[in-house]
Every structure is written in C-alpha cells, then in structure tokens.
Design a protein around this motif. Structure first.
Motif, mmCIF file in Angstrom:
data_model
loop_
_atom_site.group_PDB
_atom_site.id
_atom_site.type_symbol
_atom_site.label_atom_id
_atom_site.label_comp_id
_atom_site.label_asym_id
_atom_site.label_seq_id
_atom_site.Cartn_x
_atom_site.Cartn_y
_atom_site.Cartn_z
ATOM 1 N N ALA A 120 14.370 8.417 13.470
ATOM 2 C CA ALA A 120 13.348 7.445 13.866
ATOM 3 C C ALA A 120 13.900 6.480 14.908
ATOM 4 O O ALA A 120 13.204 6.109 15.867
ATOM 5 C CB ALA A 120 12.847 6.689 12.636
ATOM 6 N N VAL A 121 15.144 6.062 14.738
ATOM 7 C CA VAL A 121 15.778 5.195 15.736
ATOM 8 C C VAL A 121 15.916 5.934 17.056
ATOM 9 O O VAL A 121 15.607 5.399 18.130
ATOM 10 C CB VAL A 121 17.152 4.708 15.235
ATOM 11 C CG1 VAL A 121 17.930 4.030 16.360
ATOM 12 C CG2 VAL A 121 16.985 3.757 14.056
ATOM 13 N N ALA B 192 15.329 6.666 22.878
ATOM 14 C CA ALA B 192 15.633 7.759 23.803
ATOM 15 C C ALA B 192 15.340 7.330 25.237
ATOM 16 O O ALA B 192 14.291 6.767 25.532
ATOM 17 C CB ALA B 192 14.825 9.001 23.440
ATOM 18 N N GLY B 193 16.275 7.600 26.110
ATOM 19 C CA GLY B 193 16.115 7.246 27.515
ATOM 20 C C GLY B 193 16.678 5.901 27.897
ATOM 21 O O GLY B 193 16.803 5.605 29.090
ATOM 22 N N ALA B 194 17.034 5.072 26.926
ATOM 23 C CA ALA B 194 17.647 3.779 27.239
ATOM 24 C C ALA B 194 19.037 4.016 27.829
ATOM 25 O O ALA B 194 19.730 4.967 27.446
ATOM 26 C CB ALA B 194 17.754 2.909 25.985
ATOM 27 N N PRO B 195 19.480 3.171 28.765
ATOM 28 C CA PRO B 195 20.813 3.390 29.346
ATOM 29 C C PRO B 195 21.941 3.087 28.372
ATOM 30 O O PRO B 195 22.932 3.821 28.301
ATOM 31 C CB PRO B 195 20.837 2.438 30.541
ATOM 32 C CG PRO B 195 19.850 1.373 30.200
ATOM 33 C CD PRO B 195 18.772 2.046 29.400
ATOM 34 N N ALA C 185 20.517 10.319 19.968
ATOM 35 C CA ALA C 185 19.769 10.215 21.216
ATOM 36 C C ALA C 185 20.663 10.347 22.442
ATOM 37 O O ALA C 185 20.156 10.449 23.567
ATOM 38 C CB ALA C 185 19.017 8.885 21.252
ATOM 39 N N GLY C 186 21.969 10.346 22.256
ATOM 40 C CA GLY C 186 22.870 10.421 23.398
ATOM 41 C C GLY C 186 22.920 9.149 24.215
ATOM 42 O O GLY C 186 23.249 9.173 25.398
ATOM 43 N N VAL C 187 22.619 8.013 23.577
ATOM 44 C CA VAL C 187 22.649 6.715 24.249
ATOM 45 C C VAL C 187 23.933 5.997 23.856
ATOM 46 O O VAL C 187 24.225 5.855 22.661
ATOM 47 C CB VAL C 187 21.426 5.860 23.855
ATOM 48 C CG1 VAL C 187 21.486 4.506 24.535
ATOM 49 C CG2 VAL C 187 20.134 6.584 24.207
ATOM 50 N N PRO C 188 24.748 5.530 24.808
ATOM 51 C CA PRO C 188 25.968 4.811 24.455
ATOM 52 C C PRO C 188 25.684 3.610 23.553
ATOM 53 O O PRO C 188 24.746 2.847 23.799
ATOM 54 C CB PRO C 188 26.518 4.361 25.811
ATOM 55 C CG PRO C 188 25.969 5.358 26.791
ATOM 56 C CD PRO C 188 24.598 5.694 26.270
ATOM 57 N N THR D 289 20.098 -2.685 27.032
ATOM 58 C CA THR D 289 18.710 -3.145 27.206
ATOM 59 C C THR D 289 18.013 -3.379 25.885
ATOM 60 O O THR D 289 16.937 -3.976 25.852
ATOM 61 C CB THR D 289 17.915 -2.116 28.023
ATOM 62 O OG1 THR D 289 17.967 -0.844 27.362
ATOM 63 C CG2 THR D 289 18.488 -1.984 29.426
ATOM 64 N N LEU D 290 18.608 -2.901 24.791
ATOM 65 C CA LEU D 290 18.022 -3.058 23.462
ATOM 66 C C LEU D 290 19.106 -3.478 22.485
ATOM 67 O O LEU D 290 20.258 -3.042 22.591
ATOM 68 C CB LEU D 290 17.401 -1.748 22.974
ATOM 69 C CG LEU D 290 16.309 -1.107 23.844
ATOM 70 C CD1 LEU D 290 15.976 0.286 23.321
ATOM 71 C CD2 LEU D 290 15.063 -1.981 23.876
ATOM 72 N N LEU D 291 18.741 -4.320 21.517
ATOM 73 C CA LEU D 291 19.637 -4.703 20.428
ATOM 74 C C LEU D 291 19.037 -4.204 19.129
ATOM 75 O O LEU D 291 17.962 -4.652 18.724
ATOM 76 C CB LEU D 291 19.827 -6.219 20.382
ATOM 77 C CG LEU D 291 20.674 -6.748 19.216
ATOM 78 C CD1 LEU D 291 22.116 -6.248 19.318
ATOM 79 C CD2 LEU D 291 20.652 -8.281 19.169
#
Length: 459
Positions: free
Chosen positions: A38-39, A44-47, A69-72, A95-97
């Motif tokens: 769900a997270v 997904a797609g965030a840098p 998601a493969g997001v660092p 860009t997100l916390l």
C-alpha cells in the motif's frame, strides 16, 4: 551471484502472526508485505522518500514500501532537531515524509498504517539502484548522505548470514534505533532476508532482552554493559546462540563479564555507514576480546602504516561499499586512495592470522606523544580494567614538549588521579600512561552509545 534484495521477503512456509514484533506490536510477513504494498502504491515515482524512523511497525512498513517501489529511502532520526531534520530533507531531495504520527514538516507527509493492504506485483528494481541515503556526520560540516545500493545491502546481509550461521530458525532480538545501519539494515532487513523472526524490544533494556527468548542478540557496548551489570538479565541470555556487539569497541571487562554470566563469548564486528559491515568474528571461530575478526566474503583489507609502525589507517575494497556522497564529488573522491581503496579513517592493526583490531579514529584516537604512536582504545581498555572505573575516554591534548599528552576522562568511584595513572603504567608500557585524569559524571554519547570526544570539556 547475490540474489536480488527483496527475493527473500515473501512469507515463507509457516508464516507466523508474530514474524515481526516491534515494541510489542506484531505483524506476519504477509501483513507486512500487504501494508508495504500500500505504501509502494502511494509513493511510486517519487524521486526520494524520507521515513521518520521511530522504533515502530510503521517504520518497517514504510522502509519496505520504499524498497518495493524502488524509491531511495532516507531514514530520519525522530529526535533530530528542526535544523538537522530540514538539512536531511533538503539535501536528500526527499519529496515525501512517511510517518506513523501527525508531525509538521517542510514537505508533504504520507501517513503509514500497518493495517492497509495492497498487492504489489512490479518487478524487483535494478540491483545497482539506490536503496538508502544514510546521513553520517564527519568531523566538520553538516551530515553527508551516503548512497547505499540494493546490491551492497544484499551482499552484506548474505556475508553476515554466512559468518554468523544466521538462518530462518533464528529469532533476532534487539532494541537499536532504526535510522542506522546496525538497527535498520542488519536488524530489520537481515531477518527479512534470511527468514528469521525479529523481536525489536522498543528500548534495549536488560529486562526486555532477557524476556525476549532470542537465539541471536544485537547490542552496542552501552547495552551490553547495562546487561552485564544486571546479572539476572544476563543469565537469561545463556540459551542464546550468539551475542553480537558493534558500532563501537566492546570494553574487555564487559566481554569477560558477559562470558562469565552467559557462558559464551560475544562476537564483535566492524563497519561504517559508507561500507556497511565488512569485518566480523565468525560463529564457529575464535572470539577474542578487543578484536573484530576477519573480512567478510569479497572484502579485502590493508593497513597503511608509517615506516616502523604496527598500526595505521584501515583501507578496504569490496561489494558492500557505498556509491559516494550525494552531490559531494570532492568528498567522495577524497575518501578513496589513488589506487581505489576506501579510506576508513580508522586506525587498526592486523595480526599474522588475519584478525583485525580497531584502535580508534585517526582524527581523535591516534595519539603521537614523545615520538610514540599510541591508540586511545588500548589506554581506555586498561582504565576500564580497574574495578572503580565505569566509563573511560582518552584523547591527545597539545603539549609543548611531547607534542601530545594523553588525557583520560573517566567516570569512577573512590579513586584518585595518580592511582589511575599508576594503574595504567603497570598494565601497559609506561609511555602509554595518562598524564592527566579528569573525572566526569558521565561521558557524552550519541544515540548508538558511542562516546562523543568532541564534546568533552577542555583538558
């Protein structure tokens, strides 16, 4: 060939409802993957995403979601002040916390709920892609973001599983912070990868460790010292298979007390944020106080010494090394030798049989006094051998004749300066004795229990 990082995260046969227990709240692997899915769908797609790394299931769900998601992922210490937190968020480009609590932040917050569920079926991300941006402080300047690849994490966990005979039959117990390599990479992704159960105690108290019933325990020296001072809790760990200490040298007296109370000798290992864990004592090997063992599979080490010296800077190469500091090419270049070896900045010695001994940091723990090169750690261990001394930190202070003089900061009861100086002189070479001893109520330490020598009062 190292398996992809997330291959082993799927629920194995016999998934149990308490496969992961964090602060008394349990999740099965199936529940974890559903919540993490769900997270992943939301981010997904965030840098880059940041995670407010509290010792909770929400943090585990958020981190695994980022990896799916493969997001660092950028772990943020929950007790960081606004300036430190904002630097990490700004510097990392997050860009997100992700957080399980309602917090104010300069970027968009995403609530994490372990009860959420979503299937995630996209393929494993590229092993060379960044898994984590881990912030580490040097001697100067703001913390730097170390880029840690998925390949490096997988290689490190597999190397440790082999060294420690770590399998799905184990139960790992620890209460370490989830924003460092020790607590997060080893302490959360390790059991997820090998299939073992995880019990995170919330806080690493002796009573909590004693009650957990684990086969494998992680702790820092402060934790092990507190357990050794609680004999009943220590004896409760006698049935464990391995007691692992890291993040700072384990004082020899604590090593011996744990052996006496638990019947086994603890294992020490060595690593850094930039390298992950590179050296360790083996589960089936000799366990020596003051030594961190031999390199993991694929790791090569060497000591850069001055002529005639037995100790020098530890340098290494291998598959667990970071991919550089984020947006700091000069700092990255400066951390390597001309022939491509990583400069740890730690002073070490290697015995003829390959066992490594870490003396300390080159910047604070290599003391040059009267023409001698002296490792602060050796003097600290000698001080800690005195029964009146509870804590000790040793530094080199400027001296017009000696170049540097050895100054000891101790926490002790019922003993004077000269008695301690004489005690060290009787245990080590006379030139290694402290010239001054300063008594403190407590040593300044960071969240991992490492003494912060930069915060000691002037000598």
């Amino acid at each position: 060939m190292t398996a992809p990082l997330l291959t082993s995260l799927a629920a194995p046969d016999g998934d149990r409802p308490d496969a992961l227990s964090v602060g008394g709240r349990a999740l099965s692997r199936e529940e974890l993957l559903g919540a993490a899915g769900a997270v992943a769908a939301r981010i997904a797609g965030a840098p880059v995403v940041a995670v407010r790394a509290t010792p909770t299931p929400e943090t585990v769900v958020a981190v695994v979601g980022g990896l799916l998601a493969g997001v660092p992922v950028v772990p943020v210490p929950p007790d960081s002040g606004p300036a430190e937190r904002d630097h990490i968020l700004r510097d990392s480009g997050a860009t997100l916390l992700l957080t399980g609590e309602d917090v104010q932040a300069p970027i968009e917050t995403v609530p994490v709920d372990p009860a959420d569920r979503a299937a995630w079926t996209k393929p494993e991300p590229d092993p060379e892609s960044t898994a984590f941006i881990l912030y580490t402080s040097g001697t100067t300047g703001a913390p730097k973001g170390a880029l840690i690849s998925r390949r490096a994490v997988a290689a490190d966990l597999d190397g440790l599983a082999a060294a420690w005979a770590w399998t799905a039959e184990d139960t790992l117990v620890h209460g370490l912070p989830l924003f460092h390599v020790h607590g997060l990479v080893l302490g959360v992704l390790g059991p997820l990868r090998v299939g073992s159960r995880l019990v995170h105690t919330g806080k690493p108290t002796p009573a909590a460790y004693a009650a957990a019933g684990g086969s494998l325990y992680f702790g820092v020296p402060t934790v092990w010292n507190r357990i050794a001072r609680d004999p009943d809790s220590a004896r409760a760990l006698a049935s464990a298979r391995l007691l692992v200490s890291g993040s700072a040298p384990l004082p020899a007296p604590v090593f011996r007390d744990l052996e006496r109370l638990t019947g086994q000798r603890p294992i020490e290992r060595y690593g850094m944020t930039e390298t992950l864990i590179t050296i360790s004592t083996r589960a089936d090997g000799e366990r020596r106080p003051g030594y961190v063992g031999t390199p993991l599979s694929g790791i090569s080490t060497r000591i850069a010494t001055e002529e005639g010296a037995e100790i020098g800077e530890l340098q290494l190469t291998g598959p667990t090394l970071f991919d550089g500091y984020l947006n700091r090419p000069e700092a990255t270049a400066g951390s390597y030798t001309e022939d491509g070896w990583f400069r740890t900045g730690d002073i070490a010695a290697i015995d003829p049989d390959g066992f490594h001994r870490i003396v300390g940091r080159a910047s604070t723990d290599m003391i040059k006094s009267g023409g001698y090169r002296i490792g602060a750690g050796e003097v600290e261990n000698a001080l800690l051998d005195h029964p009146a001394v509870r804590e000790a930190a040793v530094v080199g202070a400027p001296h017009e004749d000696l170049g540097q003089e050895i100054v000891a900061y101790v926490v002790a009861d019922g003993i004077g300066e000269q008695e301690l100086i004489d005690f060290v002189a009787s245990q080590l070479s006379v030139h290694k004795r402290p010239r001054k001893v300063r008594f403190l109520e407590a040593l300044p330490r960071n969240a991992m229990g490492k003494p912060q020598k930069k915060l000691l009062p002037p000598a």
